[in-house]
Design a protein around this motif. Structure first.
Motif, mmCIF file in Angstrom:
data_model
loop_
_atom_site.group_PDB
_atom_site.id
_atom_site.type_symbol
_atom_site.label_atom_id
_atom_site.label_comp_id
_atom_site.label_asym_id
_atom_site.label_seq_id
_atom_site.Cartn_x
_atom_site.Cartn_y
_atom_site.Cartn_z
ATOM 1 N N ALA A 138 38.263 84.498 65.907
ATOM 2 C CA ALA A 138 37.689 84.212 64.591
ATOM 3 C C ALA A 138 38.274 85.134 63.529
ATOM 4 C CB ALA A 138 36.170 84.352 64.637
ATOM 5 N N GLU A 169 40.627 84.314 60.211
ATOM 6 C CA GLU A 169 40.351 84.829 58.868
ATOM 7 C C GLU A 169 41.604 85.465 58.269
ATOM 8 O OE1 GLU A 169 37.140 87.495 59.516
ATOM 9 O OE2 GLU A 169 35.642 85.910 59.793
ATOM 10 N N ARG A 225 35.075 75.611 70.412
ATOM 11 C CA ARG A 225 34.731 76.269 69.152
ATOM 12 C C ARG A 225 33.306 75.961 68.701
ATOM 13 N NH1 ARG A 225 38.688 73.468 64.750
ATOM 14 N NH2 ARG A 225 37.111 74.167 63.279
ATOM 15 N N PRO A 272 30.076 79.674 66.619
ATOM 16 C CA PRO A 272 30.018 79.312 65.199
ATOM 17 C C PRO A 272 30.977 80.081 64.301
ATOM 18 C CG PRO A 272 27.804 79.478 66.122
ATOM 19 C CD PRO A 272 28.745 79.983 67.170
ATOM 20 N N ALA A 273 31.144 81.374 64.537
ATOM 21 C CA ALA A 273 32.048 82.151 63.686
ATOM 22 C C ALA A 273 33.486 81.684 63.840
ATOM 23 C CB ALA A 273 31.928 83.639 64.021
ATOM 24 N N ASP A 322 34.401 78.647 64.820
ATOM 25 C CA ASP A 322 34.453 77.316 64.235
ATOM 26 C C ASP A 322 34.602 77.390 62.719
ATOM 27 O OD1 ASP A 322 34.311 74.472 64.345
ATOM 28 O OD2 ASP A 322 32.197 74.557 63.797
ATOM 29 N N GLN A 323 33.830 78.265 62.098
ATOM 30 C CA GLN A 323 33.873 78.398 60.644
ATOM 31 C C GLN A 323 35.211 78.955 60.173
ATOM 32 O OE1 GLN A 323 30.713 80.780 59.025
ATOM 33 N NE2 GLN A 323 31.415 80.589 56.922
ATOM 34 N N ALA A 324 35.717 79.974 60.858
ATOM 35 C CA ALA A 324 36.979 80.594 60.442
ATOM 36 C C ALA A 324 38.151 79.640 60.618
ATOM 37 C CB ALA A 324 37.216 81.871 61.245
ATOM 38 N N GLY A 340 38.010 76.356 60.557
ATOM 39 C CA GLY A 340 37.892 75.332 59.523
ATOM 40 C C GLY A 340 38.301 75.836 58.150
ATOM 41 N N ALA A 341 37.952 77.080 57.859
ATOM 42 C CA ALA A 341 38.296 77.647 56.548
ATOM 43 C C ALA A 341 39.800 77.809 56.388
ATOM 44 C CB ALA A 341 37.598 78.986 56.367
#
Length: 212
Positions: free
Chosen positions: A82, A86, A135, A139-140, A142-144, A146-147
């Motif tokens: 993650a 980022e 993922r 959650p972290a 998955d979010q990273a 996607g971002a």
């Protein structure tokens, strides 16, 4: 007669990880250091030769310390992945912000992608390894993930909103495939001289944009 005050015995020094005040950060940094070794950079090596005990030893904490933040090895690796997403997203965003036109932004994003993969091969392999298929359980991560894709999709939308998604997927596939070919030294021995990786990905991306 005055009795001297009784002083408590000195405390034992805290382990290195706790001394930093952020055990989780120390564990993530230790995991990244282990991944940067020769074994960690080999295809599949990052997962094959990795344990929470190794991370604890690298961080200078007890073998039980990682369990304060991570239930198992996969949770720790997902956190490392993650954070890597980022960093990748930030690198792509910085590349896009340095140029004005959406076309140049897409080219800069492709260059940043390949540059990141070559600079951090172990983290790159981890990010797109088996963990990515799970993922939704992290959650972290998955979010990273996607971002970071949103950075690419945003540039594609600014260039051509009608075909933004296929354009972004094509660019991602190109940069990702080229990154793996470079990391695996697949071009070694070719009877032609190739340009530097960042120039190569720019040239290939320009071909895609010219034919869209």
């Amino acid at each position: 007669m005055n009795t001297p005050p009784v002083r408590p015995p000195p405390k034992e020094p805290a382990s290195r990880g706790y001394h930093h005040g952020d055990l989780r950060e120390a564990l993530l940094s230790a995991a990244e250091a282990l991944l940067s070794t020769e074994a960690g950079q080999a295809p599949g090596g990052a997962l094959a030769a990795f344990s929470l005990r190794d991370v604890a030893r690298q961080a200078g904490v007890s073998h039980a310390a990682p369990y304060h933040h991570f239930a198992n090895r996969d949770e720790l690796l997902a956190a490392v992945a993650a954070r890597a997403f980022e960093h990748l997203g930030a690198a792509m965003q910085a590349g896009a912000a340095a140029v004005a036109s959406p076309r140049e932004q897409l080219l800069a994003i492709a260059e940043a992608y390949v540059r990141f993969a070559r600079a951090s091969p172990a983290r790159f392999r981890l990010m797109f390894g088996p963990l990515l298929a799970t993922r939704a359980q992290h959650p972290a991560l998955d979010q990273a993930a996607g971002a970071s894709f949103a950075v690419l999709l945003g540039a594609a939308e600014r260039l051509d909103a009608r075909f933004a998604l296929p354009l972004a997927l094509t660019g991602w596939s190109l940069a990702h495939g080229l990154s793996h070919l470079l990391l695996d030294q697949a071009f070694a021995g070719l009877p032609v001289e190739l340009p530097e990786p960042e120039l190569l990905v720019r040239q290939l991306s320009e071909l895609v944009l010219a034919g869209r």
